[in-house]
Enzyme design. Sequence first.
Site, PDB file in Angstrom:
ATOM      1  N   THR A  44       7.980   1.967 -16.895  1.00 52.14           N
ATOM      2  CA  THR A  44       7.698   0.573 -16.518  1.00 52.14           C
ATOM      3  C   THR A  44       6.199   0.388 -16.338  1.00 52.14           C
ATOM      4  OG1 THR A  44       7.628   0.966 -14.125  1.00 52.14           O
ATOM      5  CG2 THR A  44       9.804   0.613 -15.131  1.00 52.14           C
ATOM      6  N   ASP A  45       5.798  -0.881 -16.248  1.00 50.43           N
ATOM      7  CA  ASP A  45       4.446  -1.116 -15.770  1.00 50.43           C
ATOM      8  C   ASP A  45       4.501  -1.007 -14.244  1.00 50.43           C
ATOM      9  OD1 ASP A  45       1.842  -3.327 -17.027  1.00 50.43           O
ATOM     10  OD2 ASP A  45       1.778  -1.707 -15.566  1.00 50.43           O
ATOM     11  N   TYR A  46       3.351  -1.109 -13.643  1.00 52.21           N
ATOM     12  CA  TYR A  46       3.120  -0.823 -12.232  1.00 52.21           C
ATOM     13  C   TYR A  46       4.058  -1.620 -11.297  1.00 52.21           C
ATOM     14  CZ  TYR A  46      -0.378   0.995  -8.876  1.00 52.21           C
ATOM     15  OH  TYR A  46      -1.052   1.690  -7.908  1.00 52.21           O
ATOM     16  N   THR A  47       5.026  -0.985 -10.711  1.00 52.86           N
ATOM     17  CA  THR A  47       6.019  -1.591  -9.784  1.00 52.86           C
ATOM     18  C   THR A  47       6.775  -2.758 -10.426  1.00 52.86           C
ATOM     19  OG1 THR A  47       4.402  -3.128  -8.819  1.00 52.86           O
ATOM     20  CG2 THR A  47       4.654  -0.962  -7.747  1.00 52.86           C
ATOM     21  N   SER A  48       6.916  -2.749 -11.740  1.00 51.28           N
ATOM     22  CA  SER A  48       7.579  -3.911 -12.360  1.00 51.28           C
ATOM     23  C   SER A  48       9.079  -3.924 -12.107  1.00 51.28           C
ATOM     24  CB  SER A  48       7.280  -3.979 -13.862  1.00 51.28           C
ATOM     25  OG  SER A  48       7.764  -2.844 -14.530  1.00 51.28           O
TER      26      SER A  48
END
Length: 741
Positions: free
Chosen positions: A286-290
């Site tokens: 995932t992207d950052y905390t997505s």
Amino acid sequence: MTKKLVVTILAAALFSACNHSTQTSEEKRIDEKVDSVMRLMTIDEKIGQMVLYTSDWDVTGPSLKKGYIDEIRKGNCGNIFNAHTAAYTRKLQKIAVEESRLGIPLLFGYDVIHGHKTIFPISLGESASWDLAAIEKSARVSATEAAASGINWTFAPMCDISVEPRWGRVSEGAGEDPYLGSKIAAARVHGFQGDNLGDTLTILACVKHFAAYGAPTAGRDYNTVDMSERVFLDTYLPPYKAAIDAGAMSVMSSFNEYDGVPATGSHYLLTDILRKKLGFKGFVVTDYTSINEMVNHGVVANEKEAGIMAAKAGVDMDMQGEVYFKYMKKALEDGLIPMKVVNDAVNRILHVKFMLGLFKDPYLYCNEAREKREVYSPAHLDASYDVAKKSMVLLKNANHVLPLKKGEKIAVIGELATSTRDLLGSWKAAGDWNFMKSILDEIKTYNGDANVIYAEGCKKEGEDRGGFPAALAAARKADKIVMVIGESCEWSGEASSRTNINVPGVQTELLEKLKALNKPIVVVLMNGRPLVLTKENELADAMLEAWFPGTMGGKAITHVLFGEYNPSGKLTMTFPRALGQVPIFYYEKNTGRPIYLANPKYKSRYIDCPNDPLFPFGYGLSYTTFAYSDIKLSTTELTAEGELKASVNVTNTGNVAGEEVVQCYVRDLVGSVTRPVKELKGFEKVALKVGESKVVTFTIKPAMLAFHRADMTYGTEPGDFKLFIGGNSRDVKEVGFKLKE
Ligand code: GLC
């Protein structure tokens, strides 16, 4: 079984496997080794492989994980990002390999977007070189320095098509065009991954941000993406596909929603399209905390539900969200997630770690001697200089003000002329600007201190006009003025959208006052996005788009200004006359009332601005000129199994050698759905000496004319086409041809 035993057995087995390596058998043998490791793993250890935490060495998102080292030791975290240097990654790898129960090596990810220590032009700038070999070289050097510094995974290439200059992340991409974007995506993957991920100086590429992140409503980062499936499949998907076809083994899901579903929870994107349609075999991070952010999106009530939705959609690894860490085991125990989902994810992640050679030698990337040898090597700095000069676009050169003549008295104006930090642009990774030379330094070195007068004049932002008098005084003493204007490097990149895309502050106001001195003025632009340059274009005699050109940018700009290199770059994003035209791009549709209709009023137009952009896609001047002959076609009828060759003769009609990016576009005149007025289908960068001519030939095959038709099937439709060839998307020669059944 002790970890040392696991690693020894696996390394020996894999080593023997690699000796009989045919791709299939090697893949098969890796799968066998992966299975042998997975049989030893507890559920906690499997979930640990699906966890990615940031170190505290760099901050690239809204949260930091305390105690990540303990999590590595416990086997709760199998992957780290934002940690680098051979020494620090060796320290962390040692903990994983020698202190965790199974000793599974870590992945080390980092945003090596346009360089690791030696920094290249920002990606949008690089794309303007249209030089695939140079772009691949940039990624190769970046991978070499990153791998020498302990990194084995980069979060690049960013493959997001965008026609939104308000969006700050256009700086990280390859512009508006699917064809060029696809070629560049593949070149970057080849540069990063080489031919064998197991080689010491290659690193894992990561295709991002999947998908369509480059089309945020109103150009506001992280905002809603809303487009037809046809636009997604025909315009936004191709570069991701090209990167995957080039062998990229990781993909990053994006922050945005697509068709009402956050990409990180979208089964359509992450399974139907990515796995089934594109055949992607690597892992999805995932992207950052997505995952966490799916709660904000409003598709789940809490993070636990978000984790379940993401896992079922096809997310293998949770970047920094701690959602898989906190909730995955319970969800498995409660039967909310099938164990197969976790096993498949861990299999894909371990498969890549084997491909990287990490089980054979976990310290493969942690060699301090190699790091010293590779980082900032003369060859790497030369490569950065080479790509930087090729990325620059000459937008205007009235009365041949450029190139400057050595020994002329030059007044250099502007804060950006002395800034080395801004030369590196956003996403500068571990780039260090403290040893670099500024544009002013390099102009002084080239032209002699006595021939250069500097005055800052004004800052790159803000309303302070206090420096105007000194700038005017300096300019009065000079033959020519070089004013460096543009954006701070912090004004593009992530979370950096703008509601206006003018040159910030009072830079243009000062330019106008300098213009009143009636001396030749050269504007050098440093920016991470297309700007509205209508006023600057009126005031400047010459304008050079330099982007943020990297570690060697000062020297590259100087050499272009003084003609040591004849600029050859071409824009890969349209530059509007006014923000009100945005989104504006060359592959627009004709509409029912096109601008060329005779009727003065009832047609698709503005009452306050022409329709055409200030500078079109593919535009860029040279210090020489080029002439194009009429197009010759090998046939005017392209059959289903055939091919058509279109040739032009390009001649250097000026008085210096130069390079020209010859571009080939087509138009499908009648389709079951409306078709763009132009689509790029080929380009070739040719070097021509004075008076030299070259025949440039493009091959058009039916498959290149395919699109998603009215019934959403993908294919071609017979009928009349136009073919265009020229040095940009506007000034072209054209011919017609037919595509037969
Ligand atoms: C950021 C960016 C992404 C980057 C990641 C890791 O939020 O969106 O492009 O690779 O986090 O730094």
